[in-house]
Design a protein around this motif. Sequence first.
Motif, PDB file in Angstrom:
ATOM      1  N   ARG A   1       9.592   4.514  13.856  1.00 32.04           N
ATOM      2  CA  ARG A   1       9.061   5.684  13.196  1.00 32.04           C
ATOM      3  C   ARG A   1       9.171   6.997  13.933  1.00 32.04           C
ATOM      4  O   ARG A   1       9.188   8.271  13.269  1.00 32.04           O
ATOM      5  CB  ARG A   1       7.445   5.137  13.092  1.00 32.04           C
ATOM      6  CG  ARG A   1       6.665   6.095  12.287  1.00 32.04           C
ATOM      7  CD  ARG A   1       5.274   5.850  12.488  1.00 32.04           C
ATOM      8  NE  ARG A   1       4.744   4.251  12.191  1.00 32.04           N
ATOM      9  CZ  ARG A   1       4.412   4.076  10.994  1.00 32.04           C
ATOM     10  NH1 ARG A   1       4.203   4.776  10.059  1.00 32.04           N
ATOM     11  NH2 ARG A   1       4.130   2.977  10.622  1.00 32.04           N
TER      12      ARG A   1
ATOM     13  N   VAL B   1      -2.623   2.097  -4.175  1.00 37.44           N
ATOM     14  CA  VAL B   1      -3.275   1.117  -3.693  1.00 37.44           C
ATOM     15  C   VAL B   1      -3.246   1.095  -2.326  1.00 37.44           C
ATOM     16  O   VAL B   1      -2.533   1.852  -1.710  1.00 37.44           O
ATOM     17  CB  VAL B   1      -2.804  -0.485  -4.074  1.00 37.44           C
ATOM     18  CG1 VAL B   1      -3.154  -0.664  -5.514  1.00 37.44           C
ATOM     19  CG2 VAL B   1      -1.401  -0.661  -3.739  1.00 37.44           C
TER      20      VAL B   1
ATOM     21  N   PRO C   1       4.540  -1.653   3.534  1.00 33.39           N
ATOM     22  CA  PRO C   1       4.760  -1.751   2.050  1.00 33.39           C
ATOM     23  C   PRO C   1       4.433  -0.318   1.433  1.00 33.39           C
ATOM     24  O   PRO C   1       4.216   0.410   1.855  1.00 33.39           O
ATOM     25  CB  PRO C   1       3.886  -2.683   1.632  1.00 33.39           C
ATOM     26  CG  PRO C   1       2.482  -2.359   2.638  1.00 33.39           C
ATOM     27  CD  PRO C   1       3.468  -2.000   3.946  1.00 33.39           C
ATOM     28  N   LEU C   2       5.038  -0.567   0.028  1.00 39.12           N
ATOM     29  CA  LEU C   2       4.792   0.722  -0.867  1.00 39.12           C
ATOM     30  C   LEU C   2       3.473   0.591  -1.122  1.00 39.12           C
ATOM     31  O   LEU C   2       2.822  -0.284  -1.595  1.00 39.12           O
ATOM     32  CB  LEU C   2       5.576   0.825  -2.065  1.00 39.12           C
ATOM     33  CG  LEU C   2       7.126   1.204  -1.550  1.00 39.12           C
ATOM     34  CD1 LEU C   2       8.086   0.788  -2.783  1.00 39.12           C
ATOM     35  CD2 LEU C   2       7.110   2.599  -1.229  1.00 39.12           C
ATOM     36  N   PRO C   3       2.515   1.753  -1.232  1.00 38.61           N
ATOM     37  CA  PRO C   3       1.143   1.766  -1.514  1.00 38.61           C
ATOM     38  C   PRO C   3       0.824   1.942  -3.100  1.00 38.61           C
ATOM     39  O   PRO C   3       0.063   2.836  -3.482  1.00 38.61           O
ATOM     40  CB  PRO C   3       0.348   2.851  -0.834  1.00 38.61           C
ATOM     41  CG  PRO C   3       1.634   3.703  -0.648  1.00 38.61           C
ATOM     42  CD  PRO C   3       2.812   3.082  -0.583  1.00 38.61           C
TER      43      PRO C   3
ATOM     44  N   ARG D   1       3.181  11.632  -2.174  1.00 33.75           N
ATOM     45  CA  ARG D   1       2.399  10.934  -1.158  1.00 33.75           C
ATOM     46  C   ARG D   1       2.946  10.764  -0.049  1.00 33.75           C
ATOM     47  O   ARG D   1       4.071  10.820   0.342  1.00 33.75           O
ATOM     48  CB  ARG D   1       2.178   9.393  -1.880  1.00 33.75           C
ATOM     49  CG  ARG D   1       1.868   9.393  -3.194  1.00 33.75           C
ATOM     50  CD  ARG D   1       0.377   9.673  -3.672  1.00 33.75           C
ATOM     51  NE  ARG D   1      -0.042   9.541  -4.897  1.00 33.75           N
ATOM     52  CZ  ARG D   1      -0.996  10.332  -5.432  1.00 33.75           C
ATOM     53  NH1 ARG D   1      -1.452  11.405  -4.784  1.00 33.75           N
ATOM     54  NH2 ARG D   1      -1.443   9.867  -6.655  1.00 33.75           N
ATOM     55  N   GLN D   2       2.169  10.856   1.348  1.00 33.31           N
ATOM     56  CA  GLN D   2       2.540  10.379   2.535  1.00 33.31           C
ATOM     57  C   GLN D   2       2.764   9.112   2.789  1.00 33.31           C
ATOM     58  O   GLN D   2       1.356   8.747   2.551  1.00 33.31           O
ATOM     59  CB  GLN D   2       1.904  11.456   3.562  1.00 33.31           C
ATOM     60  CG  GLN D   2       2.806  11.188   5.305  1.00 33.31           C
ATOM     61  CD  GLN D   2       2.056  11.777   6.117  1.00 33.31           C
ATOM     62  OE1 GLN D   2       1.188  12.868   6.040  1.00 33.31           O
ATOM     63  NE2 GLN D   2       2.420  11.348   7.289  1.00 33.31           N
ATOM     64  N   GLY D   3       3.528   8.479   3.129  1.00 32.42           N
ATOM     65  CA  GLY D   3       3.435   6.877   3.300  1.00 32.42           C
ATOM     66  C   GLY D   3       4.603   6.409   3.853  1.00 32.42           C
ATOM     67  O   GLY D   3       5.924   6.805   3.967  1.00 32.42           O
ATOM     68  N   ASP D   4       4.682   5.107   4.162  1.00 31.87           N
ATOM     69  CA  ASP D   4       5.492   4.100   4.613  1.00 31.87           C
ATOM     70  C   ASP D   4       6.314   3.599   3.358  1.00 31.87           C
ATOM     71  O   ASP D   4       5.648   3.517   2.300  1.00 31.87           O
ATOM     72  CB  ASP D   4       5.104   3.022   5.376  1.00 31.87           C
ATOM     73  CG  ASP D   4       5.769   2.742   6.659  1.00 31.87           C
ATOM     74  OD1 ASP D   4       6.870   3.125   6.971  1.00 31.87           O
ATOM     75  OD2 ASP D   4       5.067   2.501   7.791  1.00 31.87           O
TER      76      ASP D   4
ATOM     77  N   GLU E   1      10.387  -4.597  -2.194  1.00 30.61           N
ATOM     78  CA  GLU E   1       8.893  -3.618  -2.537  1.00 30.61           C
ATOM     79  C   GLU E   1       9.462  -2.733  -3.842  1.00 30.61           C
ATOM     80  O   GLU E   1       8.536  -2.380  -4.632  1.00 30.61           O
ATOM     81  CB  GLU E   1       8.534  -2.514  -1.312  1.00 30.61           C
ATOM     82  CG  GLU E   1       7.766  -3.490  -0.623  1.00 30.61           C
ATOM     83  CD  GLU E   1       6.357  -3.719  -1.116  1.00 30.61           C
ATOM     84  OE1 GLU E   1       6.256  -4.886  -1.637  1.00 30.61           O
ATOM     85  OE2 GLU E   1       5.451  -2.626  -0.989  1.00 30.61           O
TER      86      GLU E   1
ATOM     87  N   LEU F   1       7.650   9.434   4.694  1.00 32.73           N
ATOM     88  CA  LEU F   1       6.716   9.597   6.098  1.00 32.73           C
ATOM     89  C   LEU F   1       6.662  10.786   6.626  1.00 32.73           C
ATOM     90  O   LEU F   1       5.488  10.868   7.411  1.00 32.73           O
ATOM     91  CB  LEU F   1       7.690   8.592   6.864  1.00 32.73           C
ATOM     92  CG  LEU F   1       7.088   8.098   8.178  1.00 32.73           C
ATOM     93  CD1 LEU F   1       5.822   7.453   7.915  1.00 32.73           C
ATOM     94  CD2 LEU F   1       7.868   7.560   9.075  1.00 32.73           C
TER      95      LEU F   1
ATOM     96  N   PRO G   1      -2.252  12.742  -0.201  1.00 28.65           N
ATOM     97  CA  PRO G   1      -2.974  11.401   0.218  1.00 28.65           C
ATOM     98  C   PRO G   1      -2.054  10.923   1.523  1.00 28.65           C
ATOM     99  O   PRO G   1      -0.884  10.754   1.207  1.00 28.65           O
ATOM    100  CB  PRO G   1      -2.950  10.599  -0.879  1.00 28.65           C
ATOM    101  CG  PRO G   1      -3.110  11.528  -2.027  1.00 28.65           C
ATOM    102  CD  PRO G   1      -2.389  12.608  -1.762  1.00 28.65           C
TER     103      PRO G   1
END
Lengths: 56, 254
Positions: free
Chosen positions: B6, A11, B102-104, B96-99, B131, B73, A42
């Motif tokens: 970050r 999401v 919140p978790l996506p 997945r690249q992300g923070d 989260e 990240l 992504p």
Amino acid sequence: MIDEELKAILVCPACKGNLIFEEIRIICQACRKAYPIRDGIPVMLISEAQPWTPGA
Amino acid sequence: MSDAHREAILDQFTRQAVPFATAPSIRDEAALETVIAFSGCGPGDTVLDVACGPGILACAFAKVTRHVTGIDLTPAMLERARALQSETRLTNLTWRQGDVLPLPFTDGAFTLVVSRFAFHHLLDPGAVLGEMRRVCAPGGTVMVIDSAPAQEKADAFNAMEALRDPSHVRALPLVEHLALFAKAGLGEPRQTFYRLPSDLEGLLSRSFPNPGDADRIRETFQRSLADDGLDMAPHRVGGTIRLSYPVAVLAARR
């Protein structure tokens, strides 16, 4: 897990909205962001998202 | 996450990606087996590895579960993770690249949500644990593996780790880990403990402290030989100082 399941659990990190998968980006229509897909991964970072407008 | 923190994370972990991914202590097979056995995971589990780094734990879980998603990240870490995946010829992994905040992911998306050696880098570990609980399905497992120094030595431990790794925030003593689980609405976690062995010069060779700090770290370890004030069990073997990190493995039912 099949691709569809994996897409369904991802999401928008900004609004938790559902996403639309395109070839090189992932769109959140709810908060109008386009997340890039880089090297097949992504990038679900709000700071990396581009503004998106319907039809663009 | 603040922008400055970050940046610190991205800087440290981009530089650490290769040495970290190949460090014998990080690849410690026995410790991986301990963690996987303790998780109680099975072939039906779908796993999320939060701040997966070079994907070592993610790949280990992928061998015995249905699917693993790794989120991190730092692109350089995900590159290593993908390389490890192709070495191990596992196909049931997604990156997945992300923070982490919140978790996506949707609520209850996974049956096992795990994070290893990441909590000490977080500015708000309680929120991240919340989260992790959110994206874990009811009846699933939320698991944290991290350094857990003795409470009375935690300040010294953390001061030394912050010197060694400027992106270090705080390793939590067990009692603080348990408080986070309680606050996140998770029950008291099952607990097991192990020591992660290393040696001072090997550790420094994989670290990127600020200029001049490597010698301060060496001096701090020299002093701690007498009283183990860092809870790192330092001892001389030949010309080197051997040490070990106190690690807690915590697993709670969602």
